[in-house]
Design a protein around this motif. Structure first.
Motif, PDB file in Angstrom:
ATOM      1  N   ALA A 178      -1.749  10.574   3.023  1.00 47.83           N
ATOM      2  CA  ALA A 178      -0.575  10.227   3.833  1.00 47.83           C
ATOM      3  C   ALA A 178      -0.953  10.121   5.304  1.00 47.83           C
ATOM      4  CB  ALA A 178       0.525  11.263   3.636  1.00 47.83           C
ATOM      5  N   VAL A 179      -1.747  11.064   5.776  1.00 47.27           N
ATOM      6  CA  VAL A 179      -2.199  11.036   7.175  1.00 47.27           C
ATOM      7  C   VAL A 179      -3.104   9.826   7.411  1.00 47.27           C
ATOM      8  CG1 VAL A 179      -3.570  12.238   8.909  1.00 47.27           C
ATOM      9  CG2 VAL A 179      -1.945  13.515   7.516  1.00 47.27           C
ATOM     10  N   LEU A 180      -4.052   9.594   6.528  1.00 53.93           N
ATOM     11  CA  LEU A 180      -4.953   8.453   6.689  1.00 53.93           C
ATOM     12  C   LEU A 180      -4.214   7.118   6.606  1.00 53.93           C
ATOM     13  CD1 LEU A 180      -8.041   9.643   4.629  1.00 53.93           C
ATOM     14  CD2 LEU A 180      -7.839   9.449   7.119  1.00 53.93           C
ATOM     15  N   GLY A 181      -3.203   7.057   5.759  1.00 51.14           N
ATOM     16  CA  GLY A 181      -2.396   5.834   5.673  1.00 51.14           C
ATOM     17  C   GLY A 181      -1.672   5.544   6.968  1.00 51.14           C
ATOM     18  N   ALA A 182      -1.119   6.586   7.582  1.00 53.77           N
ATOM     19  CA  ALA A 182      -0.439   6.409   8.860  1.00 53.77           C
ATOM     20  C   ALA A 182      -1.429   6.020   9.953  1.00 53.77           C
ATOM     21  CB  ALA A 182       0.299   7.684   9.241  1.00 53.77           C
ATOM     22  N   LEU A 183      -2.611   6.600   9.939  1.00 56.75           N
ATOM     23  CA  LEU A 183      -3.630   6.239  10.922  1.00 56.75           C
ATOM     24  C   LEU A 183      -4.163   4.832  10.679  1.00 56.75           C
ATOM     25  CD1 LEU A 183      -5.655   9.576  11.167  1.00 56.75           C
ATOM     26  CD2 LEU A 183      -4.018   8.658  12.822  1.00 56.75           C
ATOM     27  N   GLY A 184      -4.200   4.415   9.434  1.00 57.58           N
ATOM     28  CA  GLY A 184      -4.677   3.081   9.097  1.00 57.58           C
ATOM     29  C   GLY A 184      -3.803   1.974   9.642  1.00 57.58           C
ATOM     30  N   VAL A 185      -2.544   2.252   9.854  1.00 54.96           N
ATOM     31  CA  VAL A 185      -1.639   1.257  10.416  1.00 54.96           C
ATOM     32  C   VAL A 185      -2.101   0.853  11.811  1.00 54.96           C
ATOM     33  CG1 VAL A 185       0.736   0.870  11.216  1.00 54.96           C
ATOM     34  CG2 VAL A 185       0.312   1.990   9.035  1.00 54.96           C
ATOM     35  N   TYR A 186      -2.685   1.782  12.543  1.00 55.42           N
ATOM     36  CA  TYR A 186      -3.157   1.483  13.896  1.00 55.42           C
ATOM     37  C   TYR A 186      -4.306   0.473  13.864  1.00 55.42           C
ATOM     38  CZ  TYR A 186      -5.292   1.977  18.456  1.00 55.42           C
ATOM     39  OH  TYR A 186      -5.820   1.711  19.684  1.00 55.42           O
TER      40      TYR A 186
END
Length: 61
Positions: free
Chosen positions: A41-49
């Protein structure tokens, strides 16, 4: 490093991780699978950047 540039990304990652962690800790035990879910979940949110915004071609959608 200017934190303002990354503020929305950091907040999104913290919120996504927090929500996943809240659900995972419903039974007061954090399993490996639940830990992986929180990390994803954290990596997915960071991947948006990382993904650039689409260029506006001026056409209505």
């Amino acid at each position: 490093m200017k934190i303002g540039r990354y503020a929305k990304t950091i907040v999104a990652a913290v919120v996504a991780g927090g929500v996943a962690l809240t659900v995972a800790m419903g039974d007061d035990v954090l399993t490996a699978t639940e830990g992986i879910t929180v990390a994803l979940a954290v990596l997915g949110a960071l991947g948006v950047y990382v993904v650039p915004n689409a260029k506006d071609d001026g056409l209505p959608r």
